[in-house]
Design a protein around this motif. Structure first.
Motif, PDB file in Angstrom:
ATOM      1  N   UNK A  89      34.812  18.665  51.888  1.00  0.00           N
ATOM      2  CA  UNK A  89      34.880  19.903  51.111  1.00  0.00           C
ATOM      3  C   UNK A  89      36.104  20.698  51.558  1.00  0.00           C
ATOM      4  N   UNK A  90      36.857  21.211  50.575  1.00  0.00           N
ATOM      5  CA  UNK A  90      38.029  22.031  50.841  1.00  0.00           C
ATOM      6  C   UNK A  90      37.826  23.375  50.148  1.00  0.00           C
ATOM      7  N   UNK A  91      37.904  24.448  50.917  1.00  0.00           N
ATOM      8  CA  UNK A  91      37.776  25.805  50.381  1.00  0.00           C
ATOM      9  C   UNK A  91      39.120  26.497  50.572  1.00  0.00           C
ATOM     10  N   UNK A  92      39.626  27.101  49.498  1.00  0.00           N
ATOM     11  CA  UNK A  92      40.933  27.745  49.580  1.00  0.00           C
ATOM     12  C   UNK A  92      40.987  29.004  48.729  1.00  0.00           C
ATOM     13  N   UNK A  93      41.720  29.994  49.222  1.00  0.00           N
ATOM     14  CA  UNK A  93      41.952  31.223  48.465  1.00  0.00           C
ATOM     15  C   UNK A  93      43.258  31.165  47.682  1.00  0.00           C
ATOM     16  N   UNK A  94      43.997  30.072  47.788  1.00  0.00           N
ATOM     17  CA  UNK A  94      45.297  29.937  47.127  1.00  0.00           C
ATOM     18  C   UNK A  94      45.103  29.623  45.640  1.00  0.00           C
ATOM     19  N   UNK A  95      44.601  30.610  44.916  1.00  0.00           N
ATOM     20  CA  UNK A  95      44.282  30.458  43.498  1.00  0.00           C
ATOM     21  C   UNK A  95      45.537  30.133  42.681  1.00  0.00           C
ATOM     22  N   UNK A  96      46.704  30.528  43.146  1.00  0.00           N
ATOM     23  CA  UNK A  96      47.950  30.273  42.419  1.00  0.00           C
ATOM     24  C   UNK A  96      48.194  28.784  42.208  1.00  0.00           C
ATOM     25  N   UNK A  97      47.643  27.937  43.058  1.00  0.00           N
ATOM     26  CA  UNK A  97      47.829  26.488  42.913  1.00  0.00           C
ATOM     27  C   UNK A  97      47.244  25.975  41.602  1.00  0.00           C
ATOM     28  N   UNK A  98      46.216  26.645  41.103  1.00  0.00           N
ATOM     29  CA  UNK A  98      45.536  26.144  39.905  1.00  0.00           C
ATOM     30  C   UNK A  98      45.353  27.189  38.815  1.00  0.00           C
ATOM     31  N   UNK A  99      45.745  28.428  39.076  1.00  0.00           N
ATOM     32  CA  UNK A  99      45.517  29.510  38.112  1.00  0.00           C
ATOM     33  C   UNK A  99      46.322  29.286  36.834  1.00  0.00           C
ATOM     34  N   UNK A 100      45.697  29.627  35.713  1.00  0.00           N
ATOM     35  CA  UNK A 100      46.385  29.527  34.432  1.00  0.00           C
ATOM     36  C   UNK A 100      45.768  30.489  33.426  1.00  0.00           C
ATOM     37  N   UNK A 101      45.750  31.755  33.736  1.00  0.00           N
ATOM     38  CA  UNK A 101      45.336  32.822  32.823  1.00  0.00           C
ATOM     39  C   UNK A 101      44.000  32.558  32.144  1.00  0.00           C
ATOM     40  N   UNK A 102      43.000  32.200  32.926  1.00  0.00           N
ATOM     41  CA  UNK A 102      41.621  32.043  32.463  1.00  0.00           C
ATOM     42  C   UNK A 102      41.436  30.877  31.486  1.00  0.00           C
ATOM     43  N   UNK A 103      42.403  30.007  31.344  1.00  0.00           N
ATOM     44  CA  UNK A 103      42.221  28.805  30.544  1.00  0.00           C
ATOM     45  C   UNK A 103      41.838  27.699  31.516  1.00  0.00           C
ATOM     46  N   UNK A 104      40.546  27.436  31.629  1.00  0.00           N
ATOM     47  CA  UNK A 104      40.074  26.522  32.661  1.00  0.00           C
ATOM     48  C   UNK A 104      40.597  25.106  32.465  1.00  0.00           C
ATOM     49  N   UNK A 105      40.789  24.667  31.236  1.00  0.00           N
ATOM     50  CA  UNK A 105      41.309  23.320  30.999  1.00  0.00           C
ATOM     51  C   UNK A 105      42.729  23.186  31.529  1.00  0.00           C
ATOM     52  N   UNK A 106      43.562  24.170  31.261  1.00  0.00           N
ATOM     53  CA  UNK A 106      44.937  24.154  31.782  1.00  0.00           C
ATOM     54  C   UNK A 106      44.946  24.250  33.307  1.00  0.00           C
ATOM     55  N   UNK A 107      44.028  25.024  33.857  1.00  0.00           N
ATOM     56  CA  UNK A 107      43.911  25.115  35.308  1.00  0.00           C
ATOM     57  C   UNK A 107      43.521  23.784  35.921  1.00  0.00           C
ATOM     58  N   UNK A 108      42.626  23.056  35.266  1.00  0.00           N
ATOM     59  CA  UNK A 108      42.208  21.756  35.777  1.00  0.00           C
ATOM     60  C   UNK A 108      43.325  20.723  35.637  1.00  0.00           C
ATOM     61  N   UNK A 109      44.130  20.848  34.588  1.00  0.00           N
ATOM     62  CA  UNK A 109      45.300  19.976  34.464  1.00  0.00           C
ATOM     63  C   UNK A 109      46.265  20.238  35.617  1.00  0.00           C
ATOM     64  N   UNK A 110      46.417  21.499  35.957  1.00  0.00           N
ATOM     65  CA  UNK A 110      47.272  21.877  37.083  1.00  0.00           C
ATOM     66  C   UNK A 110      46.698  21.349  38.399  1.00  0.00           C
ATOM     67  N   UNK A 111      45.366  21.377  38.536  1.00  0.00           N
ATOM     68  CA  UNK A 111      44.699  20.847  39.722  1.00  0.00           C
ATOM     69  C   UNK A 111      44.966  19.350  39.871  1.00  0.00           C
ATOM     70  N   UNK A 112      44.804  18.591  38.789  1.00  0.00           N
ATOM     71  CA  UNK A 112      45.035  17.138  38.852  1.00  0.00           C
ATOM     72  C   UNK A 112      46.489  16.847  39.195  1.00  0.00           C
ATOM     73  N   UNK A 113      47.399  17.609  38.624  1.00  0.00           N
ATOM     74  CA  UNK A 113      48.823  17.426  38.933  1.00  0.00           C
ATOM     75  C   UNK A 113      49.081  17.685  40.421  1.00  0.00           C
TER      76      UNK A 113
END
Length: 149
Positions: A89-113
């Motif tokens: 398990x990894x817990x992080x406050x670095x929301x900028x790594x995956x944030x995308x203006x409340x569009x969760x699908x775009x955020x998850x694409x950023x996460x996979x990248x």
């Protein structure tokens, strides 16, 4: 002459960046890397996503966004990446790594990248256990154990 060299170097860097960038999209619960499906995705709700292996349809990653029970105060928000098959398990406050203006699908694409860039998952969507451990060492902030309840 120096300006021409600088311009040529700049154009070279841009072209390399475009050449090596990978196109990640999530469409119809499929995670596509340059058009090839590497994972299955399931949106559980706004704050949770699950990712499944193509090989055996096992859930390998669970993403959860935690508001730390303070919905109006966002400075203490964090996310959890639970690599289920690795029991990590990894817990992080670095929301900028995956944030995308409340569009969760775009955020998850950023996460996979991000996970591809860190080589946590490979181009076939398989987890690399050694890289998962390194990823945890780099980004895990141990928030749950540090938080008083």
């Amino acid at each position: 002459m120096a300006v021409n060299r600088l311009l040529a170097f700049f154009l070279l860097m841009i072209s390399c960046n475009l050449y090596f960038s990978q196109d990640i999209t999530i469409k119809d619960d499929k995670v596509l890397l340059d058009g090839k499906q590497i994972l299955k995705a399931e949106k559980i709700n706004v704050a949770q996503y699950s990712f499944f292996s193509m090989k055996d349809d096992e859930e390998i990653l669970l993403y959860r966004y935690m508001d730390n029970e303070t919905p109006s105060y966002v400075s203490d928000d964090y996310f959890i990446l639970n690599f289920l098959s690795e029991k990590t398990k990894v817990e992080s406050t670095d929301i900028a790594k995956i944030a995308n203006f409340m569009n969760s699908k775009k955020g998850m694409e950023k996460l996979v990248k991000w996970l591809l860039k860190e080589r946590v998952i490979n181009n076939n969507g398989e987890l690399n256990p050694d890289r998962v451990a390194i990823f945890k060492d780099k980004y895990h902030e141990n928030i749950t154990e540090r938080t008083l309840r």
